[in-house]
Design a protein around this motif. Structure first.
Motif, PDB file in Angstrom:
ATOM      1  N   ASP A 173       0.832  -1.210   0.000  1.00  0.00           N
ATOM      2  CA  ASP A 173       0.000   0.000   0.000  1.00  0.00           C
ATOM      3  C   ASP A 173       0.867   1.260   0.000  1.00  0.00           C
ATOM      4  N   MET A 174       1.928   1.256   0.805  1.00  0.00           N
ATOM      5  CA  MET A 174       2.809   2.420   0.896  1.00  0.00           C
ATOM      6  C   MET A 174       3.535   2.654  -0.423  1.00  0.00           C
ATOM      7  N   ARG A 175       3.972   1.585  -1.052  1.00  0.00           N
ATOM      8  CA  ARG A 175       4.637   1.727  -2.356  1.00  0.00           C
ATOM      9  C   ARG A 175       3.690   2.363  -3.371  1.00  0.00           C
ATOM     10  N   ALA A 176       2.434   1.948  -3.356  1.00  0.00           N
ATOM     11  CA  ALA A 176       1.449   2.502  -4.291  1.00  0.00           C
ATOM     12  C   ALA A 176       1.209   3.987  -4.021  1.00  0.00           C
ATOM     13  N   LYS A 181      -3.414  19.968  -4.652  1.00  0.00           N
ATOM     14  CA  LYS A 181      -4.436  19.303  -3.808  1.00  0.00           C
ATOM     15  C   LYS A 181      -4.201  17.794  -3.756  1.00  0.00           C
ATOM     16  N   LYS A 182      -3.887  17.200  -4.905  1.00  0.00           N
ATOM     17  CA  LYS A 182      -3.641  15.761  -4.943  1.00  0.00           C
ATOM     18  C   LYS A 182      -2.403  15.423  -4.115  1.00  0.00           C
ATOM     19  N   ARG A 183      -1.349  16.233  -4.231  1.00  0.00           N
ATOM     20  CA  ARG A 183      -0.137  16.006  -3.447  1.00  0.00           C
ATOM     21  C   ARG A 183      -0.439  16.098  -1.955  1.00  0.00           C
ATOM     22  N   GLU A 184      -1.206  17.096  -1.565  1.00  0.00           N
ATOM     23  CA  GLU A 184      -1.550  17.259  -0.148  1.00  0.00           C
ATOM     24  C   GLU A 184      -2.353  16.070   0.365  1.00  0.00           C
ATOM     25  N   SER A 185      -3.299  15.608  -0.433  1.00  0.00           N
ATOM     26  CA  SER A 185      -4.127  14.466  -0.049  1.00  0.00           C
ATOM     27  C   SER A 185      -3.290  13.188   0.080  1.00  0.00           C
ATOM     28  N   LEU A 186      -2.457  12.930  -0.912  1.00  0.00           N
ATOM     29  CA  LEU A 186      -1.602  11.740  -0.871  1.00  0.00           C
ATOM     30  C   LEU A 186      -0.628  11.807   0.296  1.00  0.00           C
ATOM     31  N   ALA A 202      -0.995  13.321   3.141  1.00  0.00           N
ATOM     32  CA  ALA A 202      -1.712  13.069   4.398  1.00  0.00           C
ATOM     33  C   ALA A 202      -1.909  11.565   4.607  1.00  0.00           C
ATOM     34  N   LYS A 203      -2.252  10.847   3.540  1.00  0.00           N
ATOM     35  CA  LYS A 203      -2.418   9.391   3.629  1.00  0.00           C
ATOM     36  C   LYS A 203      -1.088   8.709   3.932  1.00  0.00           C
ATOM     37  N   ILE A 204      -0.047   9.163   3.267  1.00  0.00           N
ATOM     38  CA  ILE A 204       1.286   8.593   3.486  1.00  0.00           C
ATOM     39  C   ILE A 204       1.709   8.807   4.934  1.00  0.00           C
ATOM     40  N   GLU A 205       1.520  10.011   5.433  1.00  0.00           N
ATOM     41  CA  GLU A 205       1.904  10.305   6.814  1.00  0.00           C
ATOM     42  C   GLU A 205       1.165   9.404   7.800  1.00  0.00           C
ATOM     43  N   ALA A 206      -0.153   9.300   7.667  1.00  0.00           N
ATOM     44  CA  ALA A 206      -0.950   8.479   8.589  1.00  0.00           C
ATOM     45  C   ALA A 206      -0.538   7.007   8.519  1.00  0.00           C
ATOM     46  N   ASN A 207      -0.384   6.501   7.309  1.00  0.00           N
ATOM     47  CA  ASN A 207      -0.021   5.092   7.143  1.00  0.00           C
ATOM     48  C   ASN A 207       1.392   4.802   7.615  1.00  0.00           C
ATOM     49  N   GLY A 258      11.568  16.394  -5.197  1.00  0.00           N
ATOM     50  CA  GLY A 258      12.824  15.760  -4.803  1.00  0.00           C
ATOM     51  C   GLY A 258      12.725  15.073  -3.453  1.00  0.00           C
ATOM     52  N   ARG A 259      12.108  15.754  -2.503  1.00  0.00           N
ATOM     53  CA  ARG A 259      11.964  15.154  -1.168  1.00  0.00           C
ATOM     54  C   ARG A 259      11.019  13.954  -1.195  1.00  0.00           C
ATOM     55  N   ALA A 260       9.974  14.025  -2.007  1.00  0.00           N
ATOM     56  CA  ALA A 260       9.047  12.894  -2.142  1.00  0.00           C
ATOM     57  C   ALA A 260       9.787  11.683  -2.704  1.00  0.00           C
ATOM     58  N   LYS A 261      10.668  11.942  -3.668  1.00  0.00           N
ATOM     59  CA  LYS A 261      11.439  10.845  -4.262  1.00  0.00           C
ATOM     60  C   LYS A 261      12.387  10.223  -3.235  1.00  0.00           C
ATOM     61  N   VAL A 262      13.023  11.040  -2.422  1.00  0.00           N
ATOM     62  CA  VAL A 262      13.927  10.528  -1.384  1.00  0.00           C
ATOM     63  C   VAL A 262      13.150   9.675  -0.378  1.00  0.00           C
ATOM     64  N   LEU A 263      11.972  10.133   0.026  1.00  0.00           N
ATOM     65  CA  LEU A 263      11.148   9.342   0.951  1.00  0.00           C
ATOM     66  C   LEU A 263      10.782   8.010   0.317  1.00  0.00           C
TER      67      LEU A 263
END
Length: 151
Positions: A13-16, A30-35, A37-42, A101-106
Protein backbone atom coordinates in the motif's frame (compact mmCIF):
# COMPACT_ATOMS: atom_id res chain seq x y z
CA UNK A 1 -3.65 -12.57 9.35
CA UNK A 2 -0.10 -13.21 10.46
CA UNK A 3 2.27 -10.35 11.31
CA UNK A 4 4.42 -10.72 8.21
CA UNK A 5 1.46 -10.76 5.82
CA UNK A 6 0.09 -7.63 7.50
CA UNK A 7 3.43 -5.83 7.17
CA UNK A 8 3.88 -6.90 3.54
CA UNK A 9 0.39 -5.60 2.74
CA UNK A 10 1.32 -2.30 4.37
CA UNK A 11 4.48 -2.17 2.27
CA UNK A 12 2.46 -2.76 -0.91
CA UNK A 13 0.00 0.00 0.00
CA UNK A 14 2.81 2.42 0.90
CA UNK A 15 4.64 1.73 -2.36
CA UNK A 16 1.45 2.50 -4.29
CA UNK A 17 0.88 5.77 -2.40
CA UNK A 18 4.48 6.87 -2.88
CA UNK A 19 4.41 5.98 -6.58
CA UNK A 20 1.21 8.00 -6.98
CA UNK A 21 2.83 10.94 -5.21
CA UNK A 22 5.95 10.72 -7.36
CA UNK A 23 3.79 10.71 -10.51
CA UNK A 24 2.19 14.06 -9.63
CA UNK A 25 3.29 17.37 -11.07
CA UNK A 26 3.91 20.69 -9.36
CA UNK A 27 0.43 21.79 -10.48
CA UNK A 28 -1.34 18.96 -8.62
CA UNK A 29 -1.15 20.68 -5.23
CA UNK A 30 -4.44 19.30 -3.81
CA UNK A 31 -3.64 15.76 -4.94
CA UNK A 32 -0.14 16.01 -3.45
CA UNK A 33 -1.55 17.26 -0.15
CA UNK A 34 -4.13 14.47 -0.05
CA UNK A 35 -1.60 11.74 -0.87
CA UNK A 36 0.90 13.13 1.62
CA UNK A 37 -1.71 13.07 4.40
CA UNK A 38 -2.42 9.39 3.63
CA UNK A 39 1.29 8.59 3.49
CA UNK A 40 1.90 10.30 6.81
CA UNK A 41 -0.95 8.48 8.59
CA UNK A 42 -0.02 5.09 7.14
CA UNK A 43 3.70 5.50 7.73
CA UNK A 44 3.20 6.51 11.36
CA UNK A 45 0.81 3.63 12.03
CA UNK A 46 3.07 1.13 10.27
CA UNK A 47 6.27 2.17 12.03
CA UNK A 48 4.45 2.23 15.36
CA UNK A 49 3.16 -1.34 15.10
CA UNK A 50 6.56 -2.54 13.98
CA UNK A 51 8.41 -0.75 16.78
CA UNK A 52 5.86 -1.53 19.52
CA UNK A 53 5.00 -5.12 18.64
CA UNK A 54 6.89 -6.82 15.80
CA UNK A 55 10.47 -5.66 16.35
CA UNK A 56 10.53 -6.44 20.09
CA UNK A 57 9.22 -9.96 19.38
CA UNK A 58 11.84 -10.39 16.65
CA UNK A 59 14.63 -9.12 18.89
CA UNK A 60 13.56 -11.32 21.80
CA UNK A 61 13.41 -14.43 19.60
CA UNK A 62 16.69 -13.59 17.84
CA UNK A 63 19.88 -15.30 18.85
CA UNK A 64 22.52 -14.06 16.44
CA UNK A 65 24.37 -10.77 16.19
CA UNK A 66 22.89 -10.48 12.67
CA UNK A 67 19.42 -10.42 14.26
CA UNK A 68 20.45 -7.51 16.47
CA UNK A 69 21.94 -5.71 13.47
CA UNK A 70 18.69 -6.10 11.50
CA UNK A 71 16.70 -4.81 14.47
CA UNK A 72 18.82 -1.70 15.03
CA UNK A 73 19.16 -0.93 11.33
CA UNK A 74 15.39 -1.12 10.89
CA UNK A 75 14.90 1.32 13.78
CA UNK A 76 17.40 3.75 12.23
CA UNK A 77 15.67 3.54 8.85
CA UNK A 78 12.38 4.40 10.56
CA UNK A 79 14.06 7.37 12.20
CA UNK A 80 15.50 8.57 8.90
CA UNK A 81 12.16 8.37 7.10
CA UNK A 82 9.78 9.37 9.90
CA UNK A 83 11.80 11.89 11.87
CA UNK A 84 13.93 13.51 9.17
CA UNK A 85 12.61 13.19 5.60
CA UNK A 86 8.84 13.12 6.24
CA UNK A 87 8.79 16.25 8.47
CA UNK A 88 10.83 18.14 5.85
CA UNK A 89 8.42 17.03 3.13
CA UNK A 90 5.40 18.09 5.20
CA UNK A 91 6.86 21.59 5.49
CA UNK A 92 7.74 21.87 1.79
CA UNK A 93 5.50 23.77 -0.63
CA UNK A 94 3.78 21.08 -2.73
CA UNK A 95 3.89 23.29 -5.82
CA UNK A 96 7.70 23.14 -5.99
CA UNK A 97 10.33 20.88 -7.50
CA UNK A 98 11.89 20.74 -4.04
CA UNK A 99 8.77 18.84 -2.93
CA UNK A 100 9.23 16.42 -5.84
CA UNK A 101 12.82 15.76 -4.80
CA UNK A 102 11.96 15.15 -1.17
CA UNK A 103 9.05 12.89 -2.14
CA UNK A 104 11.44 10.84 -4.26
CA UNK A 105 13.93 10.53 -1.38
CA UNK A 106 11.15 9.34 0.95
CA UNK A 107 10.01 6.83 -1.65
CA UNK A 108 13.54 5.47 -2.08
CA UNK A 109 14.07 5.21 1.69
CA UNK A 110 10.79 3.38 2.22
CA UNK A 111 11.39 1.04 -0.74
CA UNK A 112 14.89 0.20 0.51
CA UNK A 113 13.63 -0.43 4.03
CA UNK A 114 10.65 -2.55 2.93
CA UNK A 115 12.86 -4.52 0.54
CA UNK A 116 15.38 -5.34 3.28
CA UNK A 117 12.65 -6.42 5.66
CA UNK A 118 11.05 -8.64 3.02
CA UNK A 119 14.34 -10.24 1.92
CA UNK A 120 16.11 -10.54 5.27
CA UNK A 121 14.08 -9.84 8.41
CA UNK A 122 10.79 -11.53 7.50
CA UNK A 123 12.31 -14.86 6.37
CA UNK A 124 14.42 -14.83 9.55
CA UNK A 125 11.32 -14.06 11.65
CA UNK A 126 9.54 -17.06 10.09
CA UNK A 127 12.42 -19.24 11.34
CA UNK A 128 12.51 -17.68 14.81
CA UNK A 129 8.79 -17.47 15.52
CA UNK A 130 6.14 -20.18 15.39
CA UNK A 131 3.10 -19.77 13.12
CA UNK A 132 0.87 -19.31 16.17
CA UNK A 133 3.15 -16.55 17.47
CA UNK A 134 3.06 -14.75 14.11
CA UNK A 135 -0.74 -15.00 14.05
CA UNK A 136 -1.01 -13.63 17.60
CA UNK A 137 1.36 -10.77 16.74
CA UNK A 138 -0.67 -10.08 13.59
CA UNK A 139 -3.87 -9.79 15.64
CA UNK A 140 -2.23 -7.42 18.12
CA UNK A 141 -0.82 -5.34 15.28
CA UNK A 142 -4.18 -5.12 13.47
CA UNK A 143 -5.90 -3.88 16.63
CA UNK A 144 -3.16 -1.34 17.34
CA UNK A 145 -3.11 -0.14 13.73
CA UNK A 146 -6.87 0.48 13.79
CA UNK A 147 -6.44 2.50 17.01
CA UNK A 148 -3.65 4.57 15.46
CA UNK A 149 -5.53 5.21 12.22
CA UNK A 150 -8.60 6.37 14.15
CA UNK A 151 -6.64 8.61 16.52
Amino acid sequence: MDAITLLKNDHKDMRALLAALEATTTRAVKKRESLLAKIEANLKAHTSIEEEIFYPAFKQAGSKSDDDKMYFEALEEHRAAGDLVLPDLLETDPSTDNFSGRAKVLKELVEHHAGEEEKEMFPRARKLLEKAELLALGEQMEIRKRELMRG
